[in-house]
Design an enzyme around this catalytic site. Structure first.
Site, PDB file in Angstrom:
ATOM      1  N   ASP A  66       0.810  -1.494   0.278  1.00 54.05           N
ATOM      2  CA  ASP A  66       0.008   0.456  -0.189  1.00 54.05           C
ATOM      3  C   ASP A  66       0.942   1.050   0.133  1.00 54.05           C
ATOM      4  O   ASP A  66       0.475   2.645  -0.337  1.00 54.05           O
ATOM      5  CB  ASP A  66      -1.140   0.090   1.253  1.00 54.05           C
ATOM      6  CG  ASP A  66      -2.189  -0.781   1.020  1.00 54.05           C
ATOM      7  OD1 ASP A  66      -2.752  -1.254   0.114  1.00 54.05           O
ATOM      8  OD2 ASP A  66      -2.403  -2.008   1.915  1.00 54.05           O
ATOM      9  N   HIS A 161     -10.421  -2.919  -1.722  1.00 56.78           N
ATOM     10  CA  HIS A 161      -9.368  -2.766  -2.769  1.00 56.78           C
ATOM     11  C   HIS A 161      -9.085  -3.070  -3.897  1.00 56.78           C
ATOM     12  O   HIS A 161      -9.522  -4.013  -4.251  1.00 56.78           O
ATOM     13  CB  HIS A 161      -7.643  -3.306  -2.952  1.00 56.78           C
ATOM     14  CG  HIS A 161      -6.463  -2.011  -1.180  1.00 56.78           C
ATOM     15  ND1 HIS A 161      -6.294  -2.901  -0.259  1.00 56.78           N
ATOM     16  CD2 HIS A 161      -7.241  -0.732  -0.648  1.00 56.78           C
ATOM     17  CE1 HIS A 161      -5.749  -1.290   0.283  1.00 56.78           C
ATOM     18  NE2 HIS A 161      -6.542  -0.680   0.378  1.00 56.78           N
ATOM     19  N   CYS A 248      -0.328  -8.068  -0.851  1.00 53.29           N
ATOM     20  CA  CYS A 248      -0.614  -6.895   0.378  1.00 53.29           C
ATOM     21  C   CYS A 248       0.580  -6.548   0.774  1.00 53.29           C
ATOM     22  O   CYS A 248       1.521  -6.404   1.258  1.00 53.29           O
ATOM     23  CB  CYS A 248      -1.545  -7.114   1.915  1.00 53.29           C
ATOM     24  SG  CYS A 248      -3.287  -6.907   0.775  1.00 53.29           S
TER      25      CYS A 248
END
Ligand code: CIR
Length: 253
Positions: A66, A161, A248
């Site tokens: 992120d 997301h 992630c």
């Protein structure tokens, strides 16, 4: 081909990270074991793995994806949309500058999480989500277009997301679930469709010769193997509890 990856060991505060799921508190020891297995899987994919030390000040900082959007020629340091995560970029900034001469950054009031950005060859898709706002998405689009990439902005309906529901495998082939199965932006790609009960498996990562997928989603695994992809399955239960997935946990470049 990817050469490098960056990961960050979960800290003891990991169990207090953000979540929207009701899967319970993560088990810290198990999260560490799963993170180690993730590092080993990346090594099997023939990439260097740069392991950053944990920082208990930032419970969610193991979700390094992120903090940035990376291309071969430049890095874009994001501006994470969750307040408790925003300063994770301060630690990531010098790490990325050790690899890249050219860096950009997303500026407030723009916010952007790297998890909302999917690259398909020379085209980037940027999701507007709870974390990424229109201003942040437009800033990234402008940076990318200035570097001769294409970019499209997509409003998310349900997914956390963008990459929670879509991954790119290469060869113009995507893995899609839920709202992305029939999304007009992705109509031209070949698709592996993830059934509703296996939706979590839509977040997977192609790393060189392998696709790393979450363990426990046999239908999706079978579809990938039938399409000719070699898969590595990993148990990421403790990361799923905090809305995290395979993408992630690393930056790949
Ligand atoms: C968060 O809420 O920010 C973390 N608990 C999960 C972040 C997952 N990151 C991603 O999908 N790229």
């Amino acid at each position: 081909m990817f050469k490098n990856t960056i990961v960050k060991t979960p800290g003891e505060s990991y169990i207090h990270g953000l979540t929207t799921s009701d899967l319970g508190k993560p088990d810290y020891e198990k999260a560490l074991q799963q993170h180690n297995a993730y590092i080993e899987a990346l090594k099997k994919c023939a990439v260097e793995v740069h392991v950053l030390a944990s920082n208990p000040e930032f419970p969610d900082s193991t979700f390094v994806e992120d903090t940035a959007v990376l291309t071969p020629g430049f890095a874009v340091i994001s501006n994470p949309g969750a307040i408790s995560r925003n300063r994770e970029i301060i630690e990531m900034d010098p790490v990325l500058k050790s690899y890249y001469e050219k860096t950009y950054s997303i500026q407030s009031p723009g916010t952007l999480d790297g998890g909302d950005v999917l690259q398909i060859d020379d085209h980037f898709y940027i999701g507007i989500s709870e974390r990424t706002n229109l201003e942040g998405a437009q800033q990234l689009k402008q940076i990318l277009e200035g570097e001769n990439y294409k970019a499209s902005i997509i409003q998310l309906e349900k997914f956390f997301h963008l990459k929670t529901g879509i991954s790119y495998l290469g060869n113009q082939e995507i893995v899609v679930a839920g709202e992305f199965i029939d999304h007009p932006e992705f109509q031209s790609y070949k698709k592996i469709i993830v059934p509703a009960e296996e939706e979590y498996a839509a977040n997977c990562i192609r790393v060189n010769d392998y696709v790393i997928i979450p363990a426990g989603f046999p239908k999706t695994k079978q579809k990938m193997n039938d399409a000719g992809y070699k898969t590595i399955e990993l148990d990421v239960s403790e990361f799923r509890k905090l809305d995290g997935g395979l993408s992630c946990l690393s930056l790949r470049f």
